[in-house]
Design a protein around this motif. Structure first.
Motif, PDB file in Angstrom:
ATOM      1  N   VAL A 215     -10.667  -9.410 -16.276  1.00  0.00           N
ATOM      2  CA  VAL A 215     -11.731  -9.683 -15.306  1.00  0.00           C
ATOM      3  C   VAL A 215     -11.447 -11.046 -14.678  1.00  0.00           C
ATOM      4  O   VAL A 215     -11.059 -11.973 -15.398  1.00  0.00           O
ATOM      5  CB  VAL A 215     -13.109  -9.660 -16.029  1.00  0.00           C
ATOM      6  CG1 VAL A 215     -14.223 -10.133 -15.108  1.00  0.00           C
ATOM      7  CG2 VAL A 215     -13.406  -8.261 -16.572  1.00  0.00           C
ATOM      8  N   PRO A 216     -11.532 -11.263 -13.370  1.00  0.00           N
ATOM      9  CA  PRO A 216     -12.143 -10.448 -12.336  1.00  0.00           C
ATOM     10  C   PRO A 216     -11.189  -9.513 -11.586  1.00  0.00           C
ATOM     11  O   PRO A 216     -11.585  -8.901 -10.606  1.00  0.00           O
ATOM     12  CB  PRO A 216     -12.706 -11.490 -11.373  1.00  0.00           C
ATOM     13  CG  PRO A 216     -11.679 -12.578 -11.397  1.00  0.00           C
ATOM     14  CD  PRO A 216     -11.203 -12.612 -12.848  1.00  0.00           C
ATOM     15  N   ALA A 217      -9.940  -9.396 -12.028  1.00  0.00           N
ATOM     16  CA  ALA A 217      -9.021  -8.479 -11.335  1.00  0.00           C
ATOM     17  C   ALA A 217      -9.510  -7.036 -11.458  1.00  0.00           C
ATOM     18  O   ALA A 217      -9.256  -6.211 -10.575  1.00  0.00           O
ATOM     19  CB  ALA A 217      -7.613  -8.611 -11.902  1.00  0.00           C
ATOM     20  N   VAL A 218     -10.195  -6.729 -12.537  1.00  0.00           N
ATOM     21  CA  VAL A 218     -10.871  -5.443 -12.731  1.00  0.00           C
ATOM     22  C   VAL A 218     -12.293  -5.737 -13.187  1.00  0.00           C
ATOM     23  O   VAL A 218     -12.589  -6.836 -13.655  1.00  0.00           O
ATOM     24  CB  VAL A 218     -10.154  -4.546 -13.777  1.00  0.00           C
ATOM     25  CG1 VAL A 218      -8.781  -4.127 -13.293  1.00  0.00           C
ATOM     26  CG2 VAL A 218     -10.074  -5.235 -15.121  1.00  0.00           C
TER      27      VAL A 218
ATOM     28  N   VAL B 145      -2.798  12.443  -1.513  1.00  0.00           N
ATOM     29  CA  VAL B 145      -2.853  10.994  -1.334  1.00  0.00           C
ATOM     30  C   VAL B 145      -3.295  10.324  -2.637  1.00  0.00           C
ATOM     31  O   VAL B 145      -4.112  10.862  -3.382  1.00  0.00           O
ATOM     32  CB  VAL B 145      -3.794  10.615  -0.160  1.00  0.00           C
ATOM     33  CG1 VAL B 145      -5.235  11.016  -0.411  1.00  0.00           C
ATOM     34  CG2 VAL B 145      -3.680   9.151   0.207  1.00  0.00           C
ATOM     35  N   LEU B 146      -2.698   9.155  -2.873  1.00  0.00           N
ATOM     36  CA  LEU B 146      -3.079   8.291  -3.984  1.00  0.00           C
ATOM     37  C   LEU B 146      -3.848   7.119  -3.389  1.00  0.00           C
ATOM     38  O   LEU B 146      -3.356   6.462  -2.469  1.00  0.00           O
ATOM     39  CB  LEU B 146      -1.830   7.796  -4.718  1.00  0.00           C
ATOM     40  CG  LEU B 146      -2.009   6.740  -5.812  1.00  0.00           C
ATOM     41  CD1 LEU B 146      -2.924   7.221  -6.921  1.00  0.00           C
ATOM     42  CD2 LEU B 146      -0.651   6.332  -6.369  1.00  0.00           C
ATOM     43  N   CYS B 147      -5.039   6.863  -3.903  1.00  0.00           N
ATOM     44  CA  CYS B 147      -5.894   5.800  -3.390  1.00  0.00           C
ATOM     45  C   CYS B 147      -6.103   4.726  -4.447  1.00  0.00           C
ATOM     46  O   CYS B 147      -6.113   5.010  -5.649  1.00  0.00           O
ATOM     47  CB  CYS B 147      -7.250   6.372  -2.989  1.00  0.00           C
ATOM     48  SG  CYS B 147      -7.166   7.646  -1.711  1.00  0.00           S
ATOM     49  N   ALA B 148      -6.275   3.506  -3.973  1.00  0.00           N
ATOM     50  CA  ALA B 148      -6.534   2.365  -4.849  1.00  0.00           C
ATOM     51  C   ALA B 148      -7.180   1.279  -4.006  1.00  0.00           C
ATOM     52  O   ALA B 148      -7.227   1.378  -2.775  1.00  0.00           O
ATOM     53  CB  ALA B 148      -5.233   1.852  -5.462  1.00  0.00           C
ATOM     54  N   GLU B 149      -7.680   0.255  -4.661  1.00  0.00           N
ATOM     55  CA  GLU B 149      -8.159  -0.921  -3.946  1.00  0.00           C
ATOM     56  C   GLU B 149      -7.742  -2.154  -4.711  1.00  0.00           C
ATOM     57  O   GLU B 149      -7.509  -2.105  -5.919  1.00  0.00           O
ATOM     58  CB  GLU B 149      -9.672  -0.887  -3.715  1.00  0.00           C
ATOM     59  CG  GLU B 149     -10.519  -1.291  -4.887  1.00  0.00           C
ATOM     60  CD  GLU B 149     -10.710  -0.185  -5.914  1.00  0.00           C
ATOM     61  OE1 GLU B 149     -11.017  -0.532  -7.064  1.00  0.00           O
ATOM     62  OE2 GLU B 149     -10.553   1.008  -5.595  1.00  0.00           O
ATOM     63  N   VAL B 150      -7.650  -3.253  -3.973  1.00  0.00           N
ATOM     64  CA  VAL B 150      -7.247  -4.533  -4.564  1.00  0.00           C
ATOM     65  C   VAL B 150      -8.187  -5.602  -4.028  1.00  0.00           C
ATOM     66  O   VAL B 150      -8.545  -5.595  -2.842  1.00  0.00           O
ATOM     67  CB  VAL B 150      -5.777  -4.869  -4.214  1.00  0.00           C
ATOM     68  CG1 VAL B 150      -5.400  -6.252  -4.732  1.00  0.00           C
ATOM     69  CG2 VAL B 150      -4.830  -3.820  -4.770  1.00  0.00           C
TER      70      VAL B 150
ATOM     71  N   ASN C  82      -6.287 -11.252  -5.261  1.00  0.00           N
ATOM     72  CA  ASN C  82      -5.326 -10.869  -6.298  1.00  0.00           C
ATOM     73  C   ASN C  82      -3.960 -10.676  -5.637  1.00  0.00           C
ATOM     74  O   ASN C  82      -3.544  -9.551  -5.346  1.00  0.00           O
ATOM     75  CB  ASN C  82      -5.798  -9.596  -7.009  1.00  0.00           C
ATOM     76  CG  ASN C  82      -4.980  -9.276  -8.227  1.00  0.00           C
ATOM     77  OD1 ASN C  82      -3.844  -9.720  -8.367  1.00  0.00           O
ATOM     78  ND2 ASN C  82      -5.549  -8.468  -9.115  1.00  0.00           N
ATOM     79  N   ASP C  83      -3.272 -11.784  -5.387  1.00  0.00           N
ATOM     80  CA  ASP C  83      -1.985 -11.735  -4.679  1.00  0.00           C
ATOM     81  C   ASP C  83      -0.939 -10.917  -5.425  1.00  0.00           C
ATOM     82  O   ASP C  83      -0.155 -10.197  -4.798  1.00  0.00           O
ATOM     83  CB  ASP C  83      -1.451 -13.146  -4.415  1.00  0.00           C
ATOM     84  CG  ASP C  83      -2.223 -13.849  -3.311  1.00  0.00           C
ATOM     85  OD1 ASP C  83      -2.560 -13.187  -2.312  1.00  0.00           O
ATOM     86  OD2 ASP C  83      -2.488 -15.053  -3.450  1.00  0.00           O
TER      87      ASP C  83
ATOM     88  N   ARG D 140     -14.646  -8.742  -2.060  1.00  0.00           N
ATOM     89  CA  ARG D 140     -14.150  -7.998  -0.906  1.00  0.00           C
ATOM     90  C   ARG D 140     -12.878  -7.322  -1.373  1.00  0.00           C
ATOM     91  O   ARG D 140     -12.042  -7.934  -2.034  1.00  0.00           O
ATOM     92  CB  ARG D 140     -13.880  -8.895   0.286  1.00  0.00           C
ATOM     93  CG  ARG D 140     -13.409  -8.096   1.516  1.00  0.00           C
ATOM     94  CD  ARG D 140     -13.674  -8.844   2.807  1.00  0.00           C
ATOM     95  NE  ARG D 140     -13.405  -8.003   3.957  1.00  0.00           N
ATOM     96  CZ  ARG D 140     -14.267  -7.135   4.490  1.00  0.00           C
ATOM     97  NH1 ARG D 140     -15.463  -6.999   3.979  1.00  0.00           N
ATOM     98  NH2 ARG D 140     -13.934  -6.414   5.535  1.00  0.00           N
ATOM     99  N   VAL D 141     -12.748  -6.031  -1.057  1.00  0.00           N
ATOM    100  CA  VAL D 141     -11.577  -5.280  -1.491  1.00  0.00           C
ATOM    101  C   VAL D 141     -10.862  -4.677  -0.289  1.00  0.00           C
ATOM    102  O   VAL D 141     -11.471  -4.363   0.732  1.00  0.00           O
ATOM    103  CB  VAL D 141     -11.940  -4.162  -2.501  1.00  0.00           C
ATOM    104  CG1 VAL D 141     -12.435  -4.746  -3.811  1.00  0.00           C
ATOM    105  CG2 VAL D 141     -12.951  -3.198  -1.925  1.00  0.00           C
ATOM    106  N   GLN D 142      -9.564  -4.560  -0.436  1.00  0.00           N
ATOM    107  CA  GLN D 142      -8.745  -3.862   0.545  1.00  0.00           C
ATOM    108  C   GLN D 142      -8.516  -2.452  -0.009  1.00  0.00           C
ATOM    109  O   GLN D 142      -8.064  -2.289  -1.144  1.00  0.00           O
ATOM    110  CB  GLN D 142      -7.414  -4.573   0.730  1.00  0.00           C
ATOM    111  CG  GLN D 142      -6.530  -3.931   1.794  1.00  0.00           C
ATOM    112  CD  GLN D 142      -5.306  -4.777   2.039  1.00  0.00           C
ATOM    113  OE1 GLN D 142      -4.416  -4.843   1.187  1.00  0.00           O
ATOM    114  NE2 GLN D 142      -5.257  -5.421   3.192  1.00  0.00           N
TER     115      GLN D 142
END
Length: 166
Positions: A26-29, A121-126, A132-133, A158-160
């Protein structure tokens, strides 16, 4: 580089280690409790553990979901559900800091893609906030492309949003 043979499905004996690894990241997840982890164990399309080659202990894990259709309250999962008819979704991936750079993240993602069952499609967010470089660079190198952004947590995050055509 981690050998594919060291990937395996999560086992009940792994859950306390996985929970600790998650909460140390945490906070990356997002933080999880034992009930959350139990829920993921029951609904995950793929729940993989990558093991250290010398000890066999978990060095990382990935929880992958299919979508849409789960009663999952995640704003990010719902974002993809509103935009894609069928997808697989990386809810979280964590690699222990002592195993960074060993190819574990790539092996976990490759294992998930191999189990994708013809999903398109494979989805994710960062995270962009907090940024989180390391994860942004990893996802770009893996071939993901940005497909949107959103604020979560009342604007504290904020997530991409990312997608990879399979």
């Amino acid at each position: 580089m981690l050998a594919e043979a060291l990937l395996r499905p999560v086992e009940p004996a792994d859950l306390s280690t996985v929970l600790a690894m998650n909460n140390d990241a945490v906070p990356a997840v997002n933080h999880l409790d034992a009930d959350d982890l139990s829920w993921f164990s029951g609904v995950a399309h793929t729940f993989l553990v990558a093991c250290h080659s010398d000890t066999g202990d978990p060095a990382g894990f990935l929880i992958g979901l299919e979508g849409p259709g789960l009663g999952y309250r995640s704003d990010n999962y719902r974002w993809f559900c509103e935009r894609y008819e069928r997808f697989i979704y990386v809810d979280r991936v964590v690699v222990a800091p002592d195993a960074w750079g060993a190819g574990i993240g790539r092996a976990l993602y490759s294992g998930f893609v191999a189990a994708a069952d013809n999903y398109p499609v494979l989805c994710a967010e960062v995270n962009l906030l907090p940024r989180n470089d390391r994860s942004l660079a990893f996802h770009e190198a893996f071939g993901f492309v940005p497909v949107g952004e959103q604020d979560t947590g009342g604007g504290s995050r904020r997530v991409q949003m990312l997608a990879l055509d399979l």
